[in-house]
Design a protein around this motif. Sequence first.
Motif, short mmCIF file in Angstrom:
data_model
loop_
_atom_site.label_atom_id
_atom_site.label_comp_id
_atom_site.label_asym_id
_atom_site.label_seq_id
_atom_site.Cartn_x
_atom_site.Cartn_y
_atom_site.Cartn_z
N PHE A 47 1.24 -1.06 -0.23
CA PHE A 47 -0.04 0.15 0.01
C PHE A 47 0.94 1.04 -0.13
N LEU A 48 1.77 1.30 0.60
CA LEU A 48 2.71 2.52 0.56
C LEU A 48 3.78 2.52 -0.64
N LEU A 49 4.63 1.09 -1.50
CA LEU A 49 5.12 1.18 -2.23
C LEU A 49 4.10 1.31 -3.90
N VAL A 50 3.40 0.35 -3.74
CA VAL A 50 2.40 0.76 -5.09
C VAL A 50 2.43 1.78 -5.52
N PRO A 51 1.81 3.30 -4.55
CA PRO A 51 0.81 4.31 -4.85
C PRO A 51 2.06 5.36 -5.65
N VAL A 52 3.61 5.15 -4.77
CA VAL A 52 4.41 5.95 -5.18
C VAL A 52 4.91 5.24 -6.18
N LEU A 53 5.55 4.13 -6.59
CA LEU A 53 5.55 4.00 -7.52
C LEU A 53 5.28 4.52 -8.73
N GLY A 54 3.30 3.67 -9.14
CA GLY A 54 2.83 4.01 -9.92
C GLY A 54 2.66 5.78 -9.83
N SER A 55 3.20 6.58 -9.36
CA SER A 55 2.79 8.22 -10.13
C SER A 55 3.91 8.39 -10.27
N TYR A 56 5.37 7.98 -10.07
CA TYR A 56 6.22 8.05 -11.00
C TYR A 56 6.50 7.57 -11.71
N GLY A 57 5.89 6.68 -12.22
CA GLY A 57 6.08 5.93 -13.27
C GLY A 57 4.98 6.93 -14.19
N TYR A 58 4.41 7.64 -13.93
CA TYR A 58 2.64 7.92 -15.31
C TYR A 58 3.65 10.01 -14.79
N GLU A 60 7.01 9.98 -15.54
CA GLU A 60 7.57 10.63 -16.08
C GLU A 60 7.20 10.00 -17.26
N ALA A 61 6.52 9.35 -17.68
CA ALA A 61 5.24 9.41 -19.22
C ALA A 61 4.94 10.30 -19.68
N TYR A 62 4.40 10.94 -18.98
CA TYR A 62 3.81 12.40 -18.91
C TYR A 62 4.64 13.26 -19.95
N ARG A 63 6.10 13.48 -19.13
CA ARG A 63 7.30 14.21 -19.27
C ARG A 63 8.23 13.61 -20.95
N GLU A 64 7.92 12.18 -20.92
CA GLU A 64 8.48 12.18 -22.21
C GLU A 64 7.33 12.52 -23.29
N ARG A 65 5.74 12.52 -23.18
CA ARG A 65 4.92 12.35 -23.87
C ARG A 65 5.28 14.39 -24.04
#
Length: 72
Positions: A47-58, A60-65
């Motif tokens: 519950f701690l890691l999934v939202p943090v890693l998901g937000s980070y991945g989102y 990074e993808a947004y920055r690349e777009r």
Amino acid sequence: MGKVPVRLKEVTYSLSPCHQHIWRGLLHDVRYKTMKRFNDNWVSALFLLVPVLGSYGYAEAYREREKLHHRH
């Protein structure tokens, strides 16, 4: 103008031998202790890691777009 010597005080901080012994004991089995904590509390860790890693991945993808969007 001439150089004026300035006196400096030097302060050195160190741990006492007793505290050094305690510190070594704390770091003795770090890997075992972290794995034990994780195995005991893996649901909380997810519950701690999934939202943090998901937000980070989102982000990074947004920055690349955005980079690709402004390229054209």
